[in-house]
Scaffold this motif. Structure first.
Motif, PDB file in Angstrom:
ATOM      1  N   GLN A  64       9.092  -0.945 -47.036  1.00  0.00           N
ATOM      2  CA  GLN A  64       7.784  -1.592 -46.966  1.00  0.00           C
ATOM      3  C   GLN A  64       6.946  -1.357 -48.219  1.00  0.00           C
ATOM      4  O   GLN A  64       5.891  -1.968 -48.378  1.00  0.00           O
ATOM      5  N   GLU A  65       7.419  -0.484 -49.104  1.00  0.00           N
ATOM      6  CA  GLU A  65       6.714  -0.210 -50.350  1.00  0.00           C
ATOM      7  C   GLU A  65       7.718  -0.201 -51.488  1.00  0.00           C
ATOM      8  O   GLU A  65       8.912   0.037 -51.285  1.00  0.00           O
ATOM      9  N   ARG A  66       7.224  -0.429 -52.698  1.00  0.00           N
ATOM     10  CA  ARG A  66       8.103  -0.430 -53.872  1.00  0.00           C
ATOM     11  C   ARG A  66       8.829   0.913 -53.974  1.00  0.00           C
ATOM     12  O   ARG A  66       8.191   1.972 -53.986  1.00  0.00           O
ATOM     13  N   PRO A  67      10.161   0.920 -54.041  1.00  0.00           N
ATOM     14  CA  PRO A  67      10.893   2.187 -54.149  1.00  0.00           C
ATOM     15  C   PRO A  67      10.554   2.913 -55.450  1.00  0.00           C
ATOM     16  O   PRO A  67      10.306   2.291 -56.485  1.00  0.00           O
ATOM     17  N   THR A  68      10.548   4.212 -55.382  1.00  0.00           N
ATOM     18  CA  THR A  68      10.292   5.020 -56.582  1.00  0.00           C
ATOM     19  C   THR A  68      11.577   5.342 -57.325  1.00  0.00           C
ATOM     20  O   THR A  68      11.545   5.878 -58.425  1.00  0.00           O
ATOM     21  N   SER A  69      12.710   5.011 -56.728  1.00  0.00           N
ATOM     22  CA  SER A  69      13.999   5.295 -57.361  1.00  0.00           C
ATOM     23  C   SER A  69      14.991   4.211 -56.956  1.00  0.00           C
ATOM     24  O   SER A  69      14.907   3.637 -55.861  1.00  0.00           O
ATOM     25  N   ARG A  70      15.923   3.944 -57.858  1.00  0.00           N
ATOM     26  CA  ARG A  70      17.003   3.009 -57.539  1.00  0.00           C
ATOM     27  C   ARG A  70      18.307   3.748 -57.285  1.00  0.00           C
ATOM     28  O   ARG A  70      19.378   3.140 -57.255  1.00  0.00           O
ATOM     29  N   ASP A  71      18.224   5.047 -57.087  1.00  0.00           N
ATOM     30  CA  ASP A  71      19.427   5.837 -56.851  1.00  0.00           C
ATOM     31  C   ASP A  71      20.070   5.439 -55.523  1.00  0.00           C
ATOM     32  O   ASP A  71      19.394   5.350 -54.489  1.00  0.00           O
ATOM     33  N   VAL A  72      21.350   5.200 -55.554  1.00  0.00           N
ATOM     34  CA  VAL A  72      22.114   4.891 -54.358  1.00  0.00           C
ATOM     35  C   VAL A  72      23.532   5.378 -54.597  1.00  0.00           C
ATOM     36  O   VAL A  72      23.994   5.429 -55.744  1.00  0.00           O
ATOM     37  N   ASP A  73      24.218   5.764 -53.539  1.00  0.00           N
ATOM     38  CA  ASP A  73      25.584   6.255 -53.662  1.00  0.00           C
ATOM     39  C   ASP A  73      26.507   5.075 -53.956  1.00  0.00           C
ATOM     40  O   ASP A  73      26.839   4.293 -53.071  1.00  0.00           O
ATOM     41  N   LEU A  74      26.913   4.947 -55.209  1.00  0.00           N
ATOM     42  CA  LEU A  74      27.740   3.812 -55.611  1.00  0.00           C
ATOM     43  C   LEU A  74      29.203   3.963 -55.209  1.00  0.00           C
ATOM     44  O   LEU A  74      29.923   2.973 -55.090  1.00  0.00           O
ATOM     45  N   ARG A  75      29.660   5.205 -55.039  1.00  0.00           N
ATOM     46  CA  ARG A  75      31.070   5.460 -54.724  1.00  0.00           C
ATOM     47  C   ARG A  75      31.980   4.770 -55.735  1.00  0.00           C
ATOM     48  O   ARG A  75      33.018   4.174 -55.386  1.00  0.00           O
ATOM     49  N   LEU A  76      31.590   4.860 -56.980  1.00  0.00           N
ATOM     50  CA  LEU A  76      32.331   4.198 -58.053  1.00  0.00           C
ATOM     51  C   LEU A  76      33.673   4.895 -58.263  1.00  0.00           C
ATOM     52  O   LEU A  76      33.728   6.116 -58.435  1.00  0.00           O
ATOM     53  N   PRO A  77      34.776   4.157 -58.250  1.00  0.00           N
ATOM     54  CA  PRO A  77      36.085   4.791 -58.459  1.00  0.00           C
ATOM     55  C   PRO A  77      36.243   5.296 -59.883  1.00  0.00           C
ATOM     56  O   PRO A  77      35.624   4.778 -60.814  1.00  0.00           O
ATOM     57  N   GLU A  78      37.069   6.299 -60.045  1.00  0.00           N
ATOM     58  CA  GLU A  78      37.308   6.861 -61.363  1.00  0.00           C
ATOM     59  C   GLU A  78      38.112   5.907 -62.240  1.00  0.00           C
ATOM     60  O   GLU A  78      37.907   5.834 -63.445  1.00  0.00           O
TER      61      GLU A  78
END
Length: 263
Positions: A64-78
């Protein structure tokens, strides 16, 4: 601005994502992406897969408000050879989120439509444009269905006035009331943008939007093209001098627009 029926955005995200996955599976991910200077195909996949996961997180949280971070668990493969599967998994997870989401639920958005559906529509055109980027990187031709491209033009022009927080050039789109018309030549779709001293935005001018008799108001400049070409011109993926694209009227006004409208 025309009121043509919108496509099923969730289904279109899935279709565009599948096309993207097919492109990058087995491709040389070190290939440069000419439409995204400095990026390789691997960078493009990481970006698009990250967007899928971030938008999905926003929808799950119903922010409901602008996020202060765009961090998210990407689970990016190696291993980069696993990137295609990772991109497909992100799209599949997004589809599950869409199915569980009330599209009309109020949410924080950066654009014009303060509802959950904004993020699904935004994810669609983020994915579609980057699918085209991948095709350019691989030397392949691109195709976009006209109704889908027409909706993308509308989405771009409706939301662009709100993009200044991450596209600062937009703040320079000011004027004394002069107008630019963007028109699809292969499907309905006509939008009139007015540049004012305090900003810019779409003008309802009766050109098929139900507000008038269908007659278009005169514009100071115009850009006309088939819907797919017009969409890619707006996103800077196709030159406005390309075959099939017609630019008329005040060239200085068009220079101002294209110098500051990218995001």
């Amino acid at each position: 601005m025309s009121t043509a029926e919108q496509p099923d955005h969730a289904a279109a995200v899935a279709a565009q994502s599948a096309r993207f996955v097919d492109l990058v599976r087995g491709a040389d991910l070190t290939a440069p992406v000419p439409t995204c200077p400095g990026w390789t195909l691997a960078d493009l996949v990481r970006h698009c897969g990250g967007v899928h996961r971030w938008f999905s997180a926003l929808l799950l949280q119903k922010v409901q408000e602008r996020p202060t971070s765009r961090d998210v668990d990407l689970r990016l493969p190696e291993r980069e050879e696993d990137y295609a599967d990772w991109l497909a998994a992100g799209a599949a997870a997004a589809a599950e989120v869409f199915a569980a989401t009330d599209r009309d639920a109020p949410m924080w958005v950066w654009g014009a439509d303060g509802h959950a559906r904004f993020w699904i529509r935004r994810m669609l055109f983020e994915t579609l444009v980057h699918r085209v980027d991948a095709e350019r990187a691989l030397g392949l031709a691109s195709s976009i269905d006209a109704p889908l491209a027409r909706d993308g033009v509308d989405e771009f022009l409706v939301n662009l006035p709100y993009a200044a927080p991450f596209a600062p050039g937009v703040a320079h789109l000011r004027g004394t009331g002069r107008t630019i018309r963007f028109r699809c030549t292969d499907t309905d779709g006509s939008w009139l943008v007015r540049l004012r001293p305090d900003g810019f935005g779409l003008v309802a001018d009766g050109a098929g939007d139900g507000t008038g008799d269908g007659a278009e108001a005169a514009a100071d400049a115009a850009v006309s093209a088939p819907a797919a070409d017009l969409l890619l011109v707006l996103y800077g993926r196709t030159a406005r001098t390309a075959p099939g694209v017609e630019c008329t009227g005040d060239a200085t006004l068009l220079d101002l627009w294209f110098a500051h409208s990218a995001f």
